[in-house]
Design a protein around this motif. Structure first.
Motif, short mmCIF file in Angstrom:
data_model
loop_
_atom_site.label_atom_id
_atom_site.label_comp_id
_atom_site.label_asym_id
_atom_site.label_seq_id
_atom_site.Cartn_x
_atom_site.Cartn_y
_atom_site.Cartn_z
N PHE A 26 0.84 -1.19 0.00
CA PHE A 26 0.00 0.00 0.00
C PHE A 26 0.87 1.24 0.00
CE2 PHE A 26 -1.44 -2.79 3.67
CZ PHE A 26 -2.11 -3.70 2.89
N VAL A 27 2.08 1.12 0.56
CA VAL A 27 2.91 2.28 0.87
C VAL A 27 4.23 2.25 0.12
CG1 VAL A 27 1.85 2.47 3.16
CG2 VAL A 27 3.98 1.18 2.90
N ASP A 28 5.00 3.34 0.28
CA ASP A 28 6.30 3.56 -0.38
C ASP A 28 6.09 3.97 -1.84
OD1 ASP A 28 7.90 3.10 1.82
OD2 ASP A 28 8.28 1.01 1.34
N ARG A 29 7.15 4.58 -2.40
CA ARG A 29 7.18 5.05 -3.79
C ARG A 29 6.32 6.30 -3.97
NH1 ARG A 29 11.47 2.63 -5.94
NH2 ARG A 29 11.42 0.39 -5.76
N GLY A 30 5.02 6.08 -4.10
CA GLY A 30 4.12 7.21 -4.27
C GLY A 30 4.08 8.08 -3.03
N ARG A 56 12.14 2.57 5.29
CA ARG A 56 13.23 3.53 5.50
C ARG A 56 13.81 4.00 4.17
NH1 ARG A 56 14.63 -0.21 9.84
NH2 ARG A 56 13.91 0.72 11.80
N MET A 57 13.91 3.10 3.21
CA MET A 57 14.53 3.44 1.93
C MET A 57 13.59 4.11 0.96
SD MET A 57 17.14 0.35 0.91
CE MET A 57 16.05 -1.01 1.27
N TYR A 58 12.33 3.65 0.94
CA TYR A 58 11.46 4.00 -0.18
C TYR A 58 10.37 5.01 0.16
CZ TYR A 58 13.89 0.28 -2.59
OH TYR A 58 14.86 -0.49 -3.17
N GLY A 59 10.48 5.66 1.33
CA GLY A 59 9.69 6.85 1.52
C GLY A 59 8.65 6.88 2.61
N PHE A 60 8.13 5.73 3.04
CA PHE A 60 7.00 5.80 3.98
C PHE A 60 7.41 6.35 5.34
CE2 PHE A 60 3.84 3.71 6.90
CZ PHE A 60 2.79 4.55 6.56
N GLU A 61 8.56 5.94 5.85
CA GLU A 61 9.00 6.47 7.13
C GLU A 61 9.17 7.99 7.05
OE1 GLU A 61 12.26 5.59 10.64
OE2 GLU A 61 12.88 5.26 8.56
N GLY A 62 9.83 8.48 6.00
CA GLY A 62 10.02 9.91 5.83
C GLY A 62 8.71 10.65 5.67
N GLU A 63 7.76 10.04 4.98
CA GLU A 63 6.45 10.67 4.79
C GLU A 63 5.69 10.78 6.10
OE1 GLU A 63 2.25 9.94 2.41
OE2 GLU A 63 4.08 9.01 1.62
#
Length: 329
Positions: A102-106, A141-148
């Motif tokens: 569901f998460v990461d990338r977008g 951590r790598m593909y964006g969800f944590e940062g988002e």
């Protein structure tokens, strides 16, 4: 935790309501956020619901009802809205199964996760969520969800999501005919559905580099017979003979998996016994693929529907990732 005085949305009590879900759909379209109190409340409620589900959820399609199987949505919120526009929203009579990632990338992963969770809380027996390889800490951590999560809410939001991802089931069995899981089949021909039923996913929060959980989240089909090394560096690849033996041993018509882009949104492989479904059209705003989903009614026939990407606000994919150049894992 108090609700901010400038919050102009529907209030949430101790139960999810259709009114609240409808409201957050519009709020998210407008780029608005939810109060932290509601974010925590939704995640914790769904964590408890999913924790108490079996590792392989088993469901049937009753007369006059249907279930829609979606593949990776990867934070592409406006494309998820397109699915609901053309196919209808989740309800007690129209079940949905989201098969991981569901998460990461977008860059709307928070919005997708919170909306799917809100629907899960509203319809716990007709909204199904399988874990994908991107519902894991190292991927996030790598593909964006944590940062988002940290950019839109805070660090605790990500930690709560991480705990809830560990609670998600790993597979869904539809009508004793279709075994739905994110990645694919196993390194051992002796593995059966009973082994999946017995797997205690709560003993292992993250999939690691080996074992049933890792294989269920990471493996891919190949055209050659037998098994081969994974192009991803994690898991393995399995051939049509492996799929045939698994389906025959377990009385299945097919396995349904996601995990890989398909240019038409889906692909039937291995003599139609291995079906890949991918629901993120124009993946990462660059791939040019269609998205697709599968409708299954009480006759248990698979009805594929393709759809195109829709316009979204000008926020690039991977906007919150640790490295925008990471590969397509």
């Amino acid at each position: 935790m108090a609700i901010p005085s400038d919050y102009d949305g529907v209030k949430l009590g101790d139960k999810m309501t259709q009114e609240f879900v409808d409201d957050i759909i519009e709020r998210f379209k407008e780029g608005k956020k939810l109060p932290l109190k509601y974010v925590y409340q939704i995640i914790l409620a769904v964590k408890d619901i999913c924790y108490n589900e079996p590792t392989m959820v088993e469901t049937h399609v009753d007369q006059g009802k249907k279930i829609t199987v979606c593949g990776d949505t990867h934070g592409q919120y406006f494309d998820l809205m397109e699915i609901f526009r053309i196919n209808g929203r989740p309800s007690a009579d129209h079940a949905y199964l989201f098969n991981g990632d569901f998460v990461d990338r977008g860059s709307w992963s928070c919005e997708i996760a919170l909306l799917l969770y809100a629907y899960k809380w509203l319809h716990p027996t007709s909204m199904f969520l399988n874990r994908g390889n991107h519902e894991t800490d190292d991927m996030n951590r790598m593909y964006g969800f944590e940062g988002e999560c940290k950019a839109k809410y805070n660090d605790r939001t990500f930690k709560l999501f991480s705990e809830s991802f560990s609670a998600l089931p790993l597979a869904t069995l539809i009508g004793d005919k279709y075994f739905v899981l994110h990645g694919g089949l196993f390194s051992d021909d002796n593995i059966t559905l009973d082994d999946v039923r017995k797997l205690n996913r709560h003993n292992q929060k993250q999939p690691g580099q080996s074992g049933l959980m890792m294989e269920m989240l990471w493996t891919d089909p190949q055209t050659a017979p037998g098994r081969g090394p994974s192009k991803r560096g994690v898991g393995l690849q399995f051939g049509p003979d492996v799929t045939k033996r698994f389906c025959e041993k377990n009385g299945l018509e097919a396995i349904i998996r996601s995990h890989e882009v398909r240019m038409e949104g889906y692909e039937e492989e291995h003599d139609s016994k291995c079906i890949t479904i991918f629901s993120a059209p124009n993946y990462c705003d660059s791939t040019g693929n269609k998205g697709a989903f599968i409708n299954i009614e009480d006759d248990y026939k698979l009805k594929f529907q393709k759809f195109d990407a829709v316009k979204h606000p000008d926020i690039k994919p991977m906007a919150y990732a640790s490295s925008p150049m990471m590969g397509m894992m």
